[in-house]
Motif scaffolding. Structure first.
Motif, short mmCIF file in Angstrom:
data_model
loop_
_atom_site.label_atom_id
_atom_site.label_comp_id
_atom_site.label_asym_id
_atom_site.label_seq_id
_atom_site.Cartn_x
_atom_site.Cartn_y
_atom_site.Cartn_z
N THR A 64 -34.88 -46.12 16.10
CA THR A 64 -34.83 -45.11 15.27
C THR A 64 -33.21 -44.54 14.90
N VAL A 65 -32.20 -44.97 15.71
CA VAL A 65 -30.84 -44.55 15.63
C VAL A 65 -29.65 -45.93 15.46
N ALA A 66 -30.43 -47.02 15.76
CA ALA A 66 -29.25 -48.21 15.76
C ALA A 66 -30.22 -49.32 14.94
N THR A 67 -29.23 -50.32 14.67
CA THR A 67 -29.62 -51.37 13.93
C THR A 67 -28.74 -52.54 14.21
N SER A 68 -28.99 -53.79 13.67
CA SER A 68 -27.96 -54.64 13.63
C SER A 68 -27.41 -55.03 15.08
N THR A 69 -26.02 -55.38 15.21
CA THR A 69 -25.46 -55.75 16.57
C THR A 69 -25.53 -54.49 17.41
N GLN A 70 -25.45 -53.21 17.07
CA GLN A 70 -25.34 -52.15 18.14
C GLN A 70 -26.79 -51.89 18.78
N LEU A 71 -27.75 -52.33 17.95
CA LEU A 71 -29.15 -52.24 18.33
C LEU A 71 -29.44 -53.43 19.47
N GLN A 72 -28.78 -54.40 19.19
CA GLN A 72 -29.13 -55.51 20.30
C GLN A 72 -28.33 -55.36 21.32
N ALA A 73 -26.98 -54.76 21.43
CA ALA A 73 -26.16 -54.43 22.55
C ALA A 73 -26.91 -53.40 23.33
N LEU A 74 -27.50 -52.22 22.70
CA LEU A 74 -28.10 -51.28 23.48
C LEU A 74 -29.14 -51.68 24.24
N GLU A 75 -30.29 -52.49 23.40
CA GLU A 75 -31.34 -53.13 23.96
C GLU A 75 -30.98 -53.93 25.41
N THR A 76 -29.81 -54.87 25.14
CA THR A 76 -29.45 -55.78 26.38
C THR A 76 -28.81 -54.69 27.41
N LEU A 77 -28.06 -53.95 27.12
CA LEU A 77 -27.52 -52.94 28.18
C LEU A 77 -28.57 -52.24 28.94
N HIS A 78 -29.52 -51.88 28.36
CA HIS A 78 -30.57 -50.82 29.00
C HIS A 78 -31.45 -51.58 29.83
N ARG A 79 -31.74 -52.66 29.16
CA ARG A 79 -32.65 -53.76 30.02
C ARG A 79 -32.00 -54.05 31.38
N GLY A 80 -30.59 -54.44 31.34
CA GLY A 80 -29.94 -54.66 32.23
C GLY A 80 -29.68 -53.71 33.29
N GLN A 81 -29.38 -52.42 32.78
CA GLN A 81 -29.44 -51.13 33.87
C GLN A 81 -30.77 -50.99 34.38
N ARG A 82 -31.89 -50.94 33.73
CA ARG A 82 -32.90 -50.91 34.32
C ARG A 82 -33.33 -51.92 35.42
N ASP A 83 -33.13 -53.14 34.96
CA ASP A 83 -33.52 -54.27 35.88
C ASP A 83 -32.41 -54.01 37.24
N ARG A 84 -31.60 -53.19 37.17
CA ARG A 84 -30.59 -52.97 38.55
C ARG A 84 -31.04 -51.85 39.12
#
Length: 208
Positions: A90-110
């Motif tokens: 709802t707030v991001a798209t393109s490469t920013q959305l991909q980066a956010l999704e990758t980052l938050h998944r990594g944070q949650r996995d840790r």
């Protein structure tokens, strides 16, 4: 146009600011990297009635509103591991959305989560480009905004409640965001999303 925001704060992880800016540097299918500034005002009317808002002014206002929403949603997702990652769309798209999704998944996995809030003391609209000639190639309306942030009140904790933030982390800095609207033809006011972000090598802004 420079907008002072005083002590209005939005929460966003300090690691999010650093990592997302670095990870979203890929420009594949991102909006044009060097948008051409367009006029931000219209010529005054010969009468005393107020001039109508120009398309550039309207785009600037909509993009800055989207920028505020971006910090709010990113922070809420970072603070609550149960918050759906779909909210980022709802707030991001393109490469920013991909980066956010990758980052938050990594944070949650840790087992990491954010605490505290980032204070945005200032942002500056650098340019407005309303070229919508080829959305598939990234030629979409884009507003470039420089954001001054203060993360002195933000921490990121591991699953044991221990901070993982480096003591050498800078408390303030500037990031340049491109806010794009891939749905401009159908939704010129509500379709704005943050598409890219890149840290600027500038003097730190004053802490709030």
């Amino acid at each position: 146009m420079t907008i002072r925001l005083g002590l209005i704060s939005w929460a966003t992880g300090a690691l999010v600011l650093a990592a997302v800016a670095a990870c979203s540097d890929d420009t594949t299918n991102a909006p044009s990297a060097t948008p051409t500034p367009s006029a931000t005002s219209v010529a005054p009317s010969p009468t005393s009635s107020p001039s109508p808002t120009s398309p550039s002014d309207a785009a600037s206002d909509a993009a800055t509103s989207a920028m505020r929403s971006y910090f709010t949603v990113v922070s809420e997702v970072g603070q609550d591991p149960k918050s759906p990652l779909k909210r980022l769309e709802t707030v991001a798209t393109s490469t920013q959305l991909q980066a956010l999704e990758t980052l938050h998944r990594g944070q949650r996995d840790r087992g990491r989560r954010q605490t505290g809030s980032t204070v945005i003391s200032e942002f500056t609209v650098q340019s407005v480009n309303l070229d919508n000639s080829d959305p598939g190639a990234g030629k979409v309306p884009t507003v470039v905004i420089d954001v001054c942030w203060d993360v002195s009140g933000v921490d990121v904790l591991d699953r044991n409640g221990t901070s993982v933030v480096s003591p050498d982390r800078p408390d303030t800095g500037w990031t340049r965001y491109s806010v794009a609207n891939y749905d401009y033809a159908d939704d010129p006011s509500g379709g704005w999303r943050v598409a890219t972000g890149q840290d600027l090598k500038e003097e730190p802004c004053a802490a709030s």
